[in-house]
Each structure stands twice: as structure tokens, then as C-alpha cells.
Design a protein around this motif. Sequence first.
Motif, mmCIF file in Angstrom:
data_model
loop_
_atom_site.group_PDB
_atom_site.id
_atom_site.type_symbol
_atom_site.label_atom_id
_atom_site.label_comp_id
_atom_site.label_asym_id
_atom_site.label_seq_id
_atom_site.Cartn_x
_atom_site.Cartn_y
_atom_site.Cartn_z
ATOM 1 N N GLY A 198 24.279 3.082 -0.699
ATOM 2 C CA GLY A 198 25.596 3.571 -0.349
ATOM 3 C C GLY A 198 26.085 4.731 -1.192
ATOM 4 N N PHE A 199 25.451 4.981 -2.317
ATOM 5 C CA PHE A 199 25.869 6.077 -3.187
ATOM 6 C C PHE A 199 25.349 7.437 -2.730
ATOM 7 N N PHE A 200 24.281 7.462 -1.949
ATOM 8 C CA PHE A 200 23.538 8.703 -1.743
ATOM 9 C C PHE A 200 23.510 9.124 -0.278
ATOM 10 N N GLY A 201 23.511 10.441 -0.069
ATOM 11 C CA GLY A 201 23.454 11.007 1.262
ATOM 12 C C GLY A 201 22.041 11.036 1.817
ATOM 13 N N PRO A 202 21.892 11.481 3.073
ATOM 14 C CA PRO A 202 20.582 11.458 3.732
ATOM 15 C C PRO A 202 19.547 12.365 3.099
ATOM 16 N N GLU A 203 19.998 13.331 2.303
ATOM 17 C CA GLU A 203 19.047 14.264 1.668
ATOM 18 C C GLU A 203 18.555 13.775 0.316
ATOM 19 N N ALA A 204 18.928 12.574 -0.086
ATOM 20 C CA ALA A 204 18.606 12.080 -1.428
ATOM 21 C C ALA A 204 17.105 11.984 -1.663
ATOM 22 N N ARG A 205 16.732 12.164 -2.925
ATOM 23 C CA ARG A 205 15.335 12.019 -3.343
ATOM 24 C C ARG A 205 15.217 10.943 -4.409
ATOM 25 N N ALA A 206 14.055 10.332 -4.445
ATOM 26 C CA ALA A 206 13.664 9.462 -5.544
ATOM 27 C C ALA A 206 12.591 10.190 -6.344
ATOM 28 N N ILE A 207 12.752 10.229 -7.661
ATOM 29 C CA ILE A 207 11.753 10.846 -8.539
ATOM 30 C C ILE A 207 11.150 9.729 -9.374
ATOM 31 N N LEU A 208 9.883 9.443 -9.136
ATOM 32 C CA LEU A 208 9.221 8.329 -9.809
ATOM 33 C C LEU A 208 8.858 8.701 -11.231
ATOM 34 N N THR A 209 9.054 7.758 -12.142
ATOM 35 C CA THR A 209 8.570 7.944 -13.509
ATOM 36 C C THR A 209 7.069 7.686 -13.542
ATOM 37 N N GLY A 210 6.462 7.931 -14.684
ATOM 38 C CA GLY A 210 5.022 7.756 -14.811
ATOM 39 C C GLY A 210 4.282 9.004 -14.365
ATOM 40 N N SER A 211 2.986 8.909 -14.300
ATOM 41 C CA SER A 211 2.142 10.050 -13.961
ATOM 42 C C SER A 211 1.364 9.771 -12.676
ATOM 43 N N PRO A 212 1.487 10.670 -11.689
ATOM 44 C CA PRO A 212 2.313 11.879 -11.675
ATOM 45 C C PRO A 212 3.775 11.544 -11.421
ATOM 46 N N CYS A 213 4.650 12.473 -11.821
ATOM 47 C CA CYS A 213 6.101 12.307 -11.662
ATOM 48 C C CYS A 213 6.474 12.785 -10.256
ATOM 49 N N LEU A 214 6.328 11.901 -9.277
ATOM 50 C CA LEU A 214 6.468 12.263 -7.872
ATOM 51 C C LEU A 214 7.930 12.322 -7.450
ATOM 52 N N ALA A 215 8.260 13.277 -6.569
ATOM 53 C CA ALA A 215 9.575 13.353 -5.928
ATOM 54 C C ALA A 215 9.385 13.095 -4.446
ATOM 55 N N LEU A 216 10.103 12.103 -3.916
ATOM 56 C CA LEU A 216 9.948 11.686 -2.531
ATOM 57 C C LEU A 216 11.306 11.606 -1.857
ATOM 58 N N PRO A 217 11.405 12.009 -0.572
ATOM 59 C CA PRO A 217 12.667 11.809 0.150
ATOM 60 C C PRO A 217 12.982 10.318 0.234
ATOM 61 N N LEU A 218 14.184 9.935 -0.178
ATOM 62 C CA LEU A 218 14.525 8.520 -0.201
ATOM 63 C C LEU A 218 14.551 7.922 1.199
ATOM 64 N N ALA A 219 15.015 8.677 2.192
ATOM 65 C CA ALA A 219 15.063 8.169 3.560
ATOM 66 C C ALA A 219 13.661 7.857 4.078
ATOM 67 N N ALA A 220 12.685 8.698 3.729
ATOM 68 C CA ALA A 220 11.321 8.470 4.191
ATOM 69 C C ALA A 220 10.722 7.225 3.566
ATOM 70 N N THR A 221 11.019 6.967 2.304
ATOM 71 C CA THR A 221 10.481 5.759 1.671
ATOM 72 C C THR A 221 11.092 4.500 2.268
ATOM 73 N N ARG A 222 12.376 4.556 2.650
ATOM 74 C CA ARG A 222 12.992 3.402 3.296
ATOM 75 C C ARG A 222 12.349 3.150 4.657
ATOM 76 N N ALA A 223 12.113 4.231 5.425
ATOM 77 C CA ALA A 223 11.500 4.086 6.748
ATOM 78 C C ALA A 223 10.089 3.532 6.610
ATOM 79 N N ARG A 224 9.366 3.962 5.584
ATOM 80 C CA ARG A 224 8.001 3.499 5.389
ATOM 81 C C ARG A 224 7.984 1.994 5.089
ATOM 82 N N ARG A 225 8.951 1.534 4.287
ATOM 83 C CA ARG A 225 8.998 0.105 3.970
ATOM 84 C C ARG A 225 9.335 -0.727 5.201
#
Length: 228
Positions: A198-225
Motif C-alpha cells: 500500500g505504500f508504493f505506486g505501480p512503478e515501484a522497484r525492489a532492489i535485492l541485497t547480496g550479489s548481484p544487487c538486482l533491481a526488479l519491478p515490484l509489480a512483476a515479482t508479485r505477478a510472478r508469485r
Amino acid sequence: MDETSLLLAGARLVARSSGALWWPEERLLCVSDLHLGKSERIARRGGTLLPPYETAETLDRLGAEIARLAPATVLCLGDSFDDVASAGGLAEADMARLLVLMAGRDWIWIAGNHDRADPARRPASRRAWLRALCFRHVALAETAPGEISGHYHPKLRLALRGRGLSRPCFLHDARRLMLPAFGAYTGGLDAGRPELAGFFGPEARAILTGSPCLALPLAATRARRRAG
């Protein structure tokens, strides 16, 4: 790749693979939810005994970021200590290490829901403004662009190539940025949970810690799950 750049309220920031945030222009290092003294607090309250090494591990990781980046300012976004007593009850060696890290630079403590003071037992601030950015522990439902917060320990769980992946992550859109927990022994809240979504708009990204430091569209990760 151990970092990902992002833009927030005109400030160019760097999400580090460690879970720390770096603001190069201001030479400011920001971390959230260290939860120093967690094993001691659990033992003090009669809970399950955990190896008492999480504070040293967290300070080692923080020290490595400080040594690499040489910040002029370190800002801790709250829950730096696991409870109020932990701020004055660190082991002598851990307190000495913390004081070494603090020496020679500005250090800003933001009050969290677990802690209310810095190691000198002075009241911590509820928030800090630096240029157009507002640093606070808990995100507000309605906020001006430039909010940086922690508290929720966001984590992303994915299935990639048939294998499960779970990492702490940054979450951000054009208005706000939420940091992962930096401390050892800290759990996480799935980024797809309503409390975070609820905090984030449709363009939000998730940036994963660790290696590699991946940036993924948050909406796409929700759809994938959901598809999985």
C-alpha cells in the motif's frame, strides 16, 4: 555488481548490496534496524538462547561499509538497539567498537519503536531532514516526495529457474524509499504483503541485497508469485 543507483527527490542515492544506503554527494551512509543486543535482550527476558555474536557481526558489516566509503555522516534509521536497555547494556568490547566507528564523523540516531535513545542515553530524534529528504523510522501513509524509512524489514521471495530465492531488499518509487534491516538475526516481511504494497505506486522497484544487487519491478515479482 554490489550496488544500484536510484533517484529520489533530486538526490542520487546508491543502494548497497550490504543493505546500507549511500548518498555520495553528502558523504552520508544510512542504515536501518541494526537491533544491536538482540540475543542479550532475548536471554534477559527468558527466551531462547541465541549465540551472542549478532552485535559483533552487525558492527563488523557496518565497519566494512565505513572503511570502504569513509562517510562524513552515519544516520541510523531507528531500532538501532533491540530495546531501550540494550542501548546501555552492550558488551564492553561491542561498545568500544561502536565508539571507534563513531569517532571523527557526525552520527545521527533516529528513534524507532524498539529504542528511544543513543548509547549515551540522550533522546534520539524522531526524524531528520537533509535537503529534500526526510529520514524517519516508520513510513507515513501520506508523505511528501523524499521520505526514507525502515521498520518493516522488507524481503523479497522469488522462484528463479526452479529455485527459491529470498533476500532482504530496498523498496522504492518516485516518492519514497524503504531500507531493509541491516542487523544480523533480523527477520523480514515479504514485499508483497498488504502492509508494504500500500505504500508504493505501480512503478515501484525492489532492489535485492547480496550479489548481484538486482533491481526488479515490484509489480512483476508479485505477478510472478501469483502465477507460481
